[in-house]
Enzyme design. Structure first.
Site, PDB file in Angstrom:
ATOM      1  N   ASP A  14     -18.788  -8.276  -6.384  1.00  0.00           N
ATOM      2  CA  ASP A  14     -17.620  -8.239  -7.273  1.00  0.00           C
ATOM      3  C   ASP A  14     -17.412  -9.638  -7.840  1.00  0.00           C
ATOM      4  O   ASP A  14     -17.871 -10.629  -7.261  1.00  0.00           O
ATOM      5  CB  ASP A  14     -16.359  -7.787  -6.518  1.00  0.00           C
ATOM      6  CG  ASP A  14     -15.155  -7.710  -7.450  1.00  0.00           C
ATOM      7  OD1 ASP A  14     -15.317  -7.264  -8.608  1.00  0.00           O
ATOM      8  OD2 ASP A  14     -14.053  -8.136  -7.051  1.00  0.00           O
ATOM      9  N   SER A  15     -16.693  -9.704  -8.946  1.00  0.00           N
ATOM     10  CA  SER A  15     -16.367 -11.011  -9.509  1.00  0.00           C
ATOM     11  C   SER A  15     -15.534 -11.827  -8.507  1.00  0.00           C
ATOM     12  O   SER A  15     -15.543 -13.049  -8.555  1.00  0.00           O
ATOM     13  CB  SER A  15     -15.589 -10.826 -10.809  1.00  0.00           C
ATOM     14  OG  SER A  15     -14.459 -10.002 -10.567  1.00  0.00           O
ATOM     15  N   CYS A  77     -17.669  -4.243  -9.272  1.00  0.00           N
ATOM     16  CA  CYS A  77     -16.806  -4.772 -10.329  1.00  0.00           C
ATOM     17  C   CYS A  77     -16.942  -3.896 -11.576  1.00  0.00           C
ATOM     18  O   CYS A  77     -18.042  -3.681 -12.081  1.00  0.00           O
ATOM     19  CB  CYS A  77     -17.264  -6.193 -10.640  1.00  0.00           C
ATOM     20  SG  CYS A  77     -16.376  -6.980 -11.961  1.00  0.00           S
ATOM     21  N   GLU A 162      -3.792 -11.133  -7.279  1.00  0.00           N
ATOM     22  CA  GLU A 162      -4.399 -12.288  -6.597  1.00  0.00           C
ATOM     23  C   GLU A 162      -3.351 -13.304  -6.158  1.00  0.00           C
ATOM     24  O   GLU A 162      -3.588 -14.089  -5.247  1.00  0.00           O
ATOM     25  CB  GLU A 162      -5.477 -12.917  -7.476  1.00  0.00           C
ATOM     26  CG  GLU A 162      -6.614 -11.934  -7.642  1.00  0.00           C
ATOM     27  CD  GLU A 162      -7.970 -12.546  -7.885  1.00  0.00           C
ATOM     28  OE1 GLU A 162      -8.034 -13.721  -8.266  1.00  0.00           O
ATOM     29  OE2 GLU A 162      -8.965 -11.816  -7.698  1.00  0.00           O
ATOM     30  N   CYS A 194     -10.393  -0.701 -12.378  1.00  0.00           N
ATOM     31  CA  CYS A 194     -10.529  -2.116 -12.021  1.00  0.00           C
ATOM     32  C   CYS A 194     -10.356  -2.219 -10.511  1.00  0.00           C
ATOM     33  O   CYS A 194      -9.505  -1.530  -9.936  1.00  0.00           O
ATOM     34  CB  CYS A 194      -9.470  -2.942 -12.741  1.00  0.00           C
ATOM     35  SG  CYS A 194      -9.393  -4.652 -12.193  1.00  0.00           S
ATOM     36  N   HIS A 196      -8.967  -4.209  -8.568  1.00  0.00           N
ATOM     37  CA  HIS A 196      -7.681  -4.621  -8.003  1.00  0.00           C
ATOM     38  C   HIS A 196      -6.605  -3.539  -8.046  1.00  0.00           C
ATOM     39  O   HIS A 196      -5.583  -3.657  -7.389  1.00  0.00           O
ATOM     40  CB  HIS A 196      -7.139  -5.830  -8.752  1.00  0.00           C
ATOM     41  CG  HIS A 196      -7.918  -7.090  -8.533  1.00  0.00           C
ATOM     42  ND1 HIS A 196      -9.261  -7.180  -8.794  1.00  0.00           N
ATOM     43  CD2 HIS A 196      -7.535  -8.295  -8.064  1.00  0.00           C
ATOM     44  CE1 HIS A 196      -9.674  -8.402  -8.509  1.00  0.00           C
ATOM     45  NE2 HIS A 196      -8.645  -9.093  -8.071  1.00  0.00           N
TER      46      HIS A 196
HETATM   47  N1  DGL Z   1     -13.449  -7.029 -10.553  1.00  0.00           N
HETATM   48  C1  DGL Z   1     -12.920  -6.909 -11.883  1.00  0.00           C
HETATM   49  C2  DGL Z   1     -13.011  -5.459 -12.353  1.00  0.00           C
HETATM   50  O1  DGL Z   1     -13.114  -4.529 -11.562  1.00  0.00           O
HETATM   51  C3  DGL Z   1     -11.493  -7.389 -11.967  1.00  0.00           C
HETATM   52  C4  DGL Z   1     -11.358  -8.874 -11.860  1.00  0.00           C
HETATM   53  C5  DGL Z   1     -12.004  -9.628 -12.996  1.00  0.00           C
HETATM   54  O2  DGL Z   1     -11.507  -9.578 -14.146  1.00  0.00           O
HETATM   55  O3  DGL Z   1     -13.017 -10.252 -12.729  1.00  0.00           O
HETATM   56  O4  DGL Z   1     -12.977  -5.216 -13.524  1.00  0.00           O
END
Ligand code: DGL
Length: 276
Positions: A14-15, A77, A162, A194, A196
């Protein structure tokens, strides 16, 4: 005949931290395997970045995970899955044939939404990059060309989660602002597109009421992965079964430990990753 050794890991990328919510559900469903989680926290969020950049970062992350003995890599992600996954799958297929498996999170969510919708009116909330890519629209209409997809970019939600503000008045107000336009479209299914947003599911449910189905990747992806591994028994047989998990972060290790343990649900030992 040489027997393949059972030693490979399942890589989850993930990012940043959000993918830990999906990782936690995967590990809960399939605790026997070995996992390597990589969060590119030094360069997160990806959600406002260009397609070229997201592709370059995701390619580095996928390479890192294959270098760390992963037999399969899941880009947990959505932004990476939308903007980079297809291209990277094609690049790997050219070089390695079908040996290197890279999966995303969009198709499992899209399949579940198509199964769940009655009216064919599906809402998607996601990052700006995911919405701009139209990847959810593409996947949903590929599965059923008659559906209507309504997207809403929600750039403020990732920073709020976050910052640990998921249960605040501020976040509820922002959520209302994002969700009301979708409610006006009479959707009957909402994809949390997403990583989060799973953490915000309760607040989202309070705003949208009980009639709209919520598709949460943390619930869908583990089921789909289990099915995938059953179907691909050759790959499954190469996976190690020591129930281990290693965490890597490109950013501040202490921050990852702190925020990560909240999302993953237990204390984490985290190592530094360098992506290039
Ligand atoms: N992990 C990213 C997503 O699922 C969210 C956080 C980001 O913007 O990097 O899109």
């Amino acid at each position: 005949m040489v027997k393949k050794k059972r030693r490979l890991n399942i890589g989850i990328f993930d990012s940043g931290f959000g993918g830990l919510d999906i990782a936690r559900s995967i590990v809960k469903k399939l605790p026997q395997y070995n996992y390597v989680y990589l969060g590119d926290t030094a360069r997160a969020p990806y959600g406002h970045r260009s397609q070229e950049m997201i592709h370059a970062f995701t390619r580095q992350a996928v390479r890192f995970l294959f270098q760390h003995e992963c037999g399969i890599v899941i880009t947990a992600c959505n932004t990476a899955s939308s903007e980079a996954l297809r291209k990277i799958q094609q690049e790997y297929a050219k070089k390695h044939g079908t040996k290197k498996k890279i999966l995303g999170v969009l198709i499992p969510a899209a399949e579940e939404a198509i199964r769940g919708t009655d009216s064919g009116r599906i809402g998607v909330i996601a990052t700006t990059a995911t919405v701009a890519s139209n990847a959810f629209v593409r996947e949903l209409t590929k599965l059923d060309p008659s559906v209507h997809v309504f997207q809403k970019a929600c750039p403020l939600l990732v920073p709020l989660v976050e910052a640990g503000k998921q249960d605040t008045q501020e976040t509820r107000a922002v959520l209302k602002k994002y969700l009301h336009p979708l409610l006006r479209r009479n959707i009957d299914t909402l994809i949390l597109g997403c990583t989060h947003y799973g953490i915000l599911e309760k607040s989202i449910r309070n705003i949208i009421g009980s009639d709209i189905k919520i598709i949460s990747e943390a619930k869908v992806v583990p089921k789909k992965l289990e099915k995938y591994l059953k179907k691909h028994s050759d790959l499954e047989r190469t996976l190690g079964r020591q129930s281990s998990i290693r965490f890597y972060s490109t950013g501040q290790i202490d921050t990852f430990k702190y925020l990560g343990s909240r999302l993953f649900g237990k204390a984490l030992r985290v190592e530094k990753a360098v992506l290039r």
